[in-house]
Design an enzyme around this catalytic site. Structure first.
Site, PDB file in Angstrom:
ATOM      1  N   GLU A  99       0.808  -1.213   0.000  1.00  9.17           N
ATOM      2  CA  GLU A  99       0.000   0.000   0.000  1.00  9.17           C
ATOM      3  C   GLU A  99       0.849   1.275   0.000  1.00  9.17           C
ATOM      4  O   GLU A  99       0.358   2.355   0.324  1.00  9.17           O
ATOM      5  CB  GLU A  99      -0.930  -0.002   1.218  1.00  9.17           C
ATOM      6  CG  GLU A  99      -1.913  -1.165   1.225  1.00  9.17           C
ATOM      7  CD  GLU A  99      -2.741  -1.219   2.486  1.00  9.17           C
ATOM      8  OE1 GLU A  99      -3.772  -0.540   2.535  1.00  9.17           O
ATOM      9  OE2 GLU A  99      -2.336  -1.931   3.426  1.00  9.17           O
ATOM     10  N   SER A 128      -6.185  -2.859   1.639  1.00  2.00           N
ATOM     11  CA  SER A 128      -6.617  -2.343   0.339  1.00  2.00           C
ATOM     12  C   SER A 128      -7.125  -3.442  -0.594  1.00  2.00           C
ATOM     13  O   SER A 128      -7.046  -3.326  -1.805  1.00  2.00           O
ATOM     14  CB  SER A 128      -5.478  -1.572  -0.350  1.00  2.00           C
ATOM     15  OG  SER A 128      -5.195  -0.381   0.342  1.00  2.00           O
ATOM     16  N   TYR A 175      -9.717   2.613  -5.452  1.00  2.00           N
ATOM     17  CA  TYR A 175      -8.755   3.682  -5.717  1.00  2.00           C
ATOM     18  C   TYR A 175      -8.695   4.172  -7.154  1.00  2.00           C
ATOM     19  O   TYR A 175      -8.113   5.222  -7.418  1.00  2.00           O
ATOM     20  CB  TYR A 175      -7.348   3.220  -5.299  1.00  2.00           C
ATOM     21  CG  TYR A 175      -7.247   2.863  -3.846  1.00  2.00           C
ATOM     22  CD1 TYR A 175      -7.404   3.830  -2.860  1.00  2.00           C
ATOM     23  CD2 TYR A 175      -7.007   1.556  -3.438  1.00  2.00           C
ATOM     24  CE1 TYR A 175      -7.314   3.508  -1.514  1.00  2.00           C
ATOM     25  CE2 TYR A 175      -6.906   1.226  -2.090  1.00  2.00           C
ATOM     26  CZ  TYR A 175      -7.062   2.207  -1.142  1.00  2.00           C
ATOM     27  OH  TYR A 175      -6.975   1.884   0.185  1.00  2.00           O
ATOM     28  N   ARG A 188     -11.855   3.451  10.831  1.00  2.00           N
ATOM     29  CA  ARG A 188     -13.010   3.145   9.987  1.00  2.00           C
ATOM     30  C   ARG A 188     -13.372   1.682  10.163  1.00  2.00           C
ATOM     31  O   ARG A 188     -12.485   0.816  10.218  1.00  2.00           O
ATOM     32  CB  ARG A 188     -12.690   3.420   8.514  1.00  2.00           C
ATOM     33  CG  ARG A 188     -13.919   3.604   7.633  1.00  2.00           C
ATOM     34  CD  ARG A 188     -13.580   3.662   6.158  1.00  2.00           C
ATOM     35  NE  ARG A 188     -13.281   2.329   5.642  1.00  2.00           N
ATOM     36  CZ  ARG A 188     -12.155   2.013   5.038  1.00  2.00           C
ATOM     37  NH1 ARG A 188     -11.187   2.904   4.875  1.00  2.00           N
ATOM     38  NH2 ARG A 188     -11.971   0.779   4.592  1.00  2.00           N
ATOM     39  N   ASP A 235     -15.741  -1.457   8.601  1.00  2.00           N
ATOM     40  CA  ASP A 235     -16.491  -1.909   7.434  1.00  2.00           C
ATOM     41  C   ASP A 235     -17.464  -3.014   7.837  1.00  2.00           C
ATOM     42  O   ASP A 235     -17.103  -3.927   8.606  1.00  2.00           O
ATOM     43  CB  ASP A 235     -15.539  -2.423   6.356  1.00  2.00           C
ATOM     44  CG  ASP A 235     -14.581  -1.335   5.872  1.00  2.00           C
ATOM     45  OD1 ASP A 235     -14.954  -0.155   5.968  1.00  2.00           O
ATOM     46  OD2 ASP A 235     -13.484  -1.677   5.398  1.00  2.00           O
ATOM     47  N   GLU A 272     -13.948  -5.616   8.945  1.00  2.00           N
ATOM     48  CA  GLU A 272     -12.633  -5.278   9.486  1.00  2.00           C
ATOM     49  C   GLU A 272     -12.640  -3.866  10.050  1.00  2.00           C
ATOM     50  O   GLU A 272     -13.556  -3.078   9.797  1.00  2.00           O
ATOM     51  CB  GLU A 272     -11.547  -5.389   8.408  1.00  2.00           C
ATOM     52  CG  GLU A 272     -11.713  -4.420   7.259  1.00  2.00           C
ATOM     53  CD  GLU A 272     -10.575  -4.525   6.250  1.00  2.00           C
ATOM     54  OE1 GLU A 272      -9.407  -4.368   6.674  1.00  2.00           O
ATOM     55  OE2 GLU A 272     -10.855  -4.761   5.061  1.00  2.00           O
ATOM     56  N   ASN A 289     -10.099  -0.498  10.175  1.00  2.00           N
ATOM     57  CA  ASN A 289      -8.911   0.167   9.657  1.00  2.00           C
ATOM     58  C   ASN A 289      -8.498   1.242  10.662  1.00  2.00           C
ATOM     59  O   ASN A 289      -9.244   2.201  10.875  1.00  2.00           O
ATOM     60  CB  ASN A 289      -9.205   0.820   8.307  1.00  2.00           C
ATOM     61  CG  ASN A 289      -9.453  -0.206   7.212  1.00  2.00           C
ATOM     62  OD1 ASN A 289      -8.525  -0.660   6.555  1.00  2.00           O
ATOM     63  ND2 ASN A 289     -10.711  -0.579   7.036  1.00  2.00           N
ATOM     64  N   GLY A 346      -7.287   5.339   4.517  1.00  2.00           N
ATOM     65  CA  GLY A 346      -6.765   6.209   3.472  1.00  2.00           C
ATOM     66  C   GLY A 346      -7.284   7.629   3.600  1.00  2.00           C
ATOM     67  O   GLY A 346      -8.375   7.881   4.121  1.00  2.00           O
TER      68      GLY A 346
END
Length: 313
Positions: A22, A150, A216, A256, A258, A271, A273, A277
């Site tokens: 990443e 990612s 992305y 964050r 998900d 998961e 984070n 990003g």
């Protein structure tokens, strides 16, 4: 609003780059953060972390660190431990929460022990029986590296005979590999800022699979914030679940979570984070914008966490 003056932060190192898969995303995130902090008058400087610079990383003259690294050696607790030992304040979650958040299997085991929902799974090891895994979880299913980010190394599998190839693809990433039941339904993400939830975002990938390209590169991925057909009570349920999942691994400052929701409305954690990003395609800035927080203010609030979270801070 951040109540601190630019001079209160001192000299700030924005750590970015790294050597995980990443790296490119981290450089985009770090440079966006750096520009925002400088616009706000913060004395911020870029530090590109590579294996060479890590061996002699000198942070003398800096007062705190904004971590914009993703993946191995940046998001997994390794860097956080080094900064703790050096007595250097940094943004976000500490060693334990970073290590747990980076390892999806560790998260699933932790959530199971705290009665938080995640999808059924099977650990995959060399020589596993593909038919037995498919029978246990059903098809399709998804194969993941435990510590990848990612969506790197993740494969949707529709046939049992394709499981070994998916296993090999996932093994390129760090950590163990597992297969997880495919949840058909809707995908949501809830950003956390100052340990409070931001508005829910629904993700609608054009291909139905929110992979690296959809995250992305694609311009046709849909982001609905807030989801127009999701009731207020359902949004609150998602936000509460995200906060519980974040707190379970001792997350701090920002992050964050998900979540997948199946066709029956049941939610499953995917998961956490701990260093999401911060690019123009990233979800935390999108959620913050819907809460009336522009990108510069968001970066300042994240930097505020270097005063407030655990460890030696």
């Amino acid at each position: 609003m951040s109540r601190r003056k630019p001079e209160d932060y001192g000299r700030v190192a924005v750590l970015m780059g790294g050597w995980s898969g990443e790296r490119d995303i981290s450089l985009k995130s770090g440079n966006a953060v750096l520009a925002a902090l400088c616009r706000q008058g913060v004395d911020a400087h870029a530090v590109d972390l590579t294996p060479e610079t890590a061996r002699c990383m000198a942070l003398e003259g800096y007062d705190r660190v904004f971590i914009a690294l993703h993946g191995e050696c940046g998001e997994d607790g390794t860097l956080q431990g080094c900064l703790d030992m050096a007595g250097m304040p940094y943004t976000g979650t500490g060693v334990l929460g970073s290590a747990l958040g980076m390892d999806k299997l560790a998260c699933k085991r932790l959530w199971a022990g705290t009665n938080l929902p995640s999808a059924p799974y099977r650990l995959l090891t060399p020589g596993f029986d593909p038919e037995a895994v498919a029978d246990a979880l059903g098809l399709p299913l998804i194969v993941k590296p435990a510590r990848g980010g990612s969506s790197l190394g993740i494969t949707r599998v529709d046939r049992a005979e394709d499981l070994p190839a998916a296993f090999d693809a996932a093994r390129v990433q760090p950590g163990q590999v597992f297969a997880e039941q495919w949840i058909t339904g809707r995908e949501y993400t809830v950003a956390v800022l100052g340990n409070e939830p931001l508005p829910v975002i629904e993700i609608r990938a054009a291909t139905g699979f929110y992979d690296y390209h959809a995250k992305y590169e694609a311009d046709d991925t849909g982001y609905l914030c807030p989801p127009p057909d999701l009731s207020r009570s359902a949004q609150l349920e998602l936000q509460s679940l995200a906060i519980a999942a974040f707190a379970a691994l001792e997350g701090c400052g920002w992050g964050r979570v998900d979540i997948l929701q199946d066709e029956h409305g049941e939610n499953f954690l995917i998961e956490v984070n701990t260093i999401p990003g911060m690019t123009d395609h990233s979800l935390v800035p999108k959620a913050a914008a819907h809460a009336g927080i522009d990108f510069d203010e968001l970066c300042l609030r994240i930097l505020d966490s270097s005063f407030e979270c655990g460890g030696l801070r």
